[in-house]
Design an enzyme around this catalytic site. Sequence first.
Site, PDB file in Angstrom:
ATOM      1  N   ALA A  32       3.990   1.732  -1.122  1.00 24.70           N
ATOM      2  CA  ALA A  32       4.636   1.941  -2.418  1.00 24.70           C
ATOM      3  C   ALA A  32       3.601   2.325  -3.477  1.00 24.70           C
ATOM      4  O   ALA A  32       3.841   3.219  -4.296  1.00 24.70           O
ATOM      5  CB  ALA A  32       5.385   0.682  -2.832  1.00 24.70           C
ATOM      6  N   LYS A  68       0.824  -1.229   0.000  1.00 21.79           N
ATOM      7  CA  LYS A  68       0.000   0.000   0.000  1.00 21.79           C
ATOM      8  C   LYS A  68       0.843   1.257   0.000  1.00 21.79           C
ATOM      9  O   LYS A  68       0.534   2.228  -0.686  1.00 21.79           O
ATOM     10  CB  LYS A  68      -0.928   0.005   1.217  1.00 21.79           C
ATOM     11  CG  LYS A  68      -1.943  -1.098   1.164  1.00 21.79           C
ATOM     12  CD  LYS A  68      -3.047  -0.886   2.132  1.00 21.79           C
ATOM     13  CE  LYS A  68      -4.341  -1.306   1.496  1.00 21.79           C
ATOM     14  NZ  LYS A  68      -4.819  -0.395   0.482  1.00 21.79           N
ATOM     15  N   GLY A 100      -3.140  -3.854 -12.742  1.00 30.59           N
ATOM     16  CA  GLY A 100      -2.026  -3.782 -11.780  1.00 30.59           C
ATOM     17  C   GLY A 100      -2.272  -2.726 -10.723  1.00 30.59           C
ATOM     18  O   GLY A 100      -2.882  -1.683 -10.994  1.00 30.59           O
ATOM     19  N   THR A 144     -14.687   5.398   1.118  1.00 30.46           N
ATOM     20  CA  THR A 144     -14.806   5.089  -0.308  1.00 30.46           C
ATOM     21  C   THR A 144     -15.806   3.959  -0.499  1.00 30.46           C
ATOM     22  O   THR A 144     -15.894   3.040   0.327  1.00 30.46           O
ATOM     23  CB  THR A 144     -13.446   4.696  -0.925  1.00 30.46           C
ATOM     24  OG1 THR A 144     -12.991   3.480  -0.330  1.00 30.46           O
ATOM     25  CG2 THR A 144     -12.402   5.783  -0.714  1.00 30.46           C
ATOM     26  N   GLY A 203      -8.211   1.921  -4.197  1.00 28.08           N
ATOM     27  CA  GLY A 203      -8.192   2.651  -2.926  1.00 28.08           C
ATOM     28  C   GLY A 203      -6.853   3.356  -2.719  1.00 28.08           C
ATOM     29  O   GLY A 203      -6.805   4.460  -2.172  1.00 28.08           O
ATOM     30  N   ASP A 204      -5.759   2.743  -3.183  1.00 24.39           N
ATOM     31  CA  ASP A 204      -4.442   3.379  -3.040  1.00 24.39           C
ATOM     32  C   ASP A 204      -4.327   4.595  -3.958  1.00 24.39           C
ATOM     33  O   ASP A 204      -3.796   5.635  -3.558  1.00 24.39           O
ATOM     34  CB  ASP A 204      -3.323   2.372  -3.357  1.00 24.39           C
ATOM     35  CG  ASP A 204      -3.229   1.287  -2.300  1.00 24.39           C
ATOM     36  OD1 ASP A 204      -3.646   1.547  -1.153  1.00 24.39           O
ATOM     37  OD2 ASP A 204      -2.757   0.185  -2.623  1.00 24.39           O
ATOM     38  N   ASN A 264     -12.327   2.215   3.303  1.00 20.58           N
ATOM     39  CA  ASN A 264     -13.465   1.743   2.516  1.00 20.58           C
ATOM     40  C   ASN A 264     -14.552   1.298   3.504  1.00 20.58           C
ATOM     41  O   ASN A 264     -14.364   1.373   4.728  1.00 20.58           O
ATOM     42  CB  ASN A 264     -13.046   0.658   1.509  1.00 20.58           C
ATOM     43  CG  ASN A 264     -12.541  -0.616   2.171  1.00 20.58           C
ATOM     44  OD1 ASN A 264     -12.858  -0.896   3.338  1.00 20.58           O
ATOM     45  ND2 ASN A 264     -11.753  -1.386   1.453  1.00 20.58           N
ATOM     46  N   GLY A 292     -18.601   5.699  -5.520  1.00 20.42           N
ATOM     47  CA  GLY A 292     -17.838   6.923  -5.243  1.00 20.42           C
ATOM     48  C   GLY A 292     -17.352   7.001  -3.815  1.00 20.42           C
ATOM     49  O   GLY A 292     -16.763   6.049  -3.295  1.00 20.42           O
TER      50      GLY A 292
HETATM   51  P1  ADP Z   1     -10.676  -0.262  -2.050  1.00 18.24           P
HETATM   52  O1  ADP Z   1      -9.881  -0.475  -3.296  1.00 18.24           O
HETATM   53  O2  ADP Z   1      -9.849   0.223  -0.891  1.00 18.24           O
HETATM   54  O3  ADP Z   1     -11.601  -1.387  -1.661  1.00 18.24           O
HETATM   55  P2  ADP Z   1     -12.949   1.143  -3.218  1.00 18.24           P
HETATM   56  O4  ADP Z   1     -13.361  -0.141  -3.855  1.00 18.24           O
HETATM   57  O5  ADP Z   1     -13.953   1.859  -2.397  1.00 18.24           O
HETATM   58  O6  ADP Z   1     -11.626   1.003  -2.341  1.00 18.24           O
HETATM   59  O7  ADP Z   1     -12.450   2.106  -4.404  1.00 18.24           O
HETATM   60  C1  ADP Z   1     -11.782   3.318  -4.176  1.00 18.24           C
HETATM   61  C2  ADP Z   1     -12.226   4.351  -5.189  1.00 18.24           C
HETATM   62  O8  ADP Z   1     -11.937   3.892  -6.524  1.00 18.24           O
HETATM   63  C3  ADP Z   1     -13.745   4.647  -5.173  1.00 18.24           C
HETATM   64  O9  ADP Z   1     -14.050   5.647  -4.234  1.00 18.24           O
HETATM   65  C4  ADP Z   1     -13.965   5.096  -6.603  1.00 18.24           C
HETATM   66  O10 ADP Z   1     -13.557   6.441  -6.754  1.00 18.24           O
HETATM   67  C5  ADP Z   1     -13.001   4.221  -7.405  1.00 18.24           C
HETATM   68  N1  ADP Z   1     -13.654   2.995  -7.890  1.00 18.24           N
HETATM   69  C6  ADP Z   1     -13.514   1.734  -7.410  1.00 18.24           C
HETATM   70  N2  ADP Z   1     -14.282   0.857  -8.109  1.00 18.24           N
HETATM   71  C7  ADP Z   1     -14.924   1.593  -9.050  1.00 18.24           C
HETATM   72  C8  ADP Z   1     -15.867   1.293 -10.105  1.00 18.24           C
HETATM   73  N3  ADP Z   1     -16.305   0.041 -10.329  1.00 18.24           N
HETATM   74  N4  ADP Z   1     -16.311   2.314 -10.889  1.00 18.24           N
HETATM   75  C9  ADP Z   1     -15.881   3.591 -10.689  1.00 18.24           C
HETATM   76  N5  ADP Z   1     -15.003   3.930  -9.724  1.00 18.24           N
HETATM   77  C10 ADP Z   1     -14.521   2.959  -8.921  1.00 18.24           C
END
Ligand code: ADP
Length: 321
Positions: free
Chosen positions: A42, A40, A294, A223, A258-259, A186, A228
Amino acid sequence: MSRITVLGSVNQDYVLTVARHPLPGETLLANGLQLLPGGKGANQAVAAARLGSKVAMIGCVGDDPAGDALLRQLQSAGVDTGFVMRIAGVPSGAAFVTLASDGENSIIVAAGANSYCDVAQVDRAADTIRASQVLVAQLEVPLSAVEHALEVVGGRRGHTIVVVNASPPQVLTASFLARVDVLVVNEHEARVLRGLPADGLASDPAALARGLVDLGAQSVVVTCGADGAVFGRRRPEGAGVAHVPAPRVRPVDTTGAGDAFAAALAVSLAEGRELDHAVRFAVAVGAAKTTAVGAQGPISMEHVQSLLESIADHVPPPGER
Ligand code: ADP
């Protein structure tokens, strides 16, 4: 140029593509194996550097070939690795990712050198931390090192913004949270931090954000993948929250979204933007990341710009929800 210091993990990801996950005691042949840079810390450092910030990384790798490759990858993205230590006789952190054809992933992480991040190492980087506009940390390195970095910022509150991406999640004390300017989680992580069952019934992200502000953080961003993000801020009359919808994209790989989000948020805050602006930018960058393969896949600024325009008119002021 804005300056960001990232304290966190550096891992080698071993990504195995399989038809299905093995049963206990079973040996399976993988369809493919890819070695990709990850961790995370890096991931966030590389994304922030690519988004235009001057980034210094604090972390540890082993003195193995993976450590050489991971350092080179950070440097080639423009990240200053002067505070990345090589730990003798210890393997670099590794994540073993099994990607099954049904889309179900399982991951085992071996912390390796990451567990050697300590207070002394943070102290050596203290001047760099204090000279940064933003300090970013996650929880893949020992909590004592992260706590110490927050103490180093201490009296510089207001000059150095502290962003903590509480991942992997653990329950944090009120005194830790009080030192965090922006907590990024998240929905799953938000539930763990609130002490709710991680796999429990879906909770309203706005309620999760409000609850985390009540626990002590100044601002919280939750997130929500394709939905969104929701952000909340401490206010005298109680937490105000607002939702930023994600733009519609065709995701090919959501690893590292998320990163990318946390990095973009840090870059925008380091440039002096307000939280609502930073969250909008982060939502667009997170969405753009899902269209590349990736954890450190490329993000096109033109794509981010067009995604930003598509969500520009949709942000209600905090407190509307
Ligand atoms: P994590 O990767 O930590 O589980 P999330 O899945 O909530 O975090 O995704 C982080 C951010 O990436 C979201 O707030 C959104 O902006 C974007 N994102 C993730 N998945 C999608 C998707 N299917 N469509 C549009 N944006 C996405």
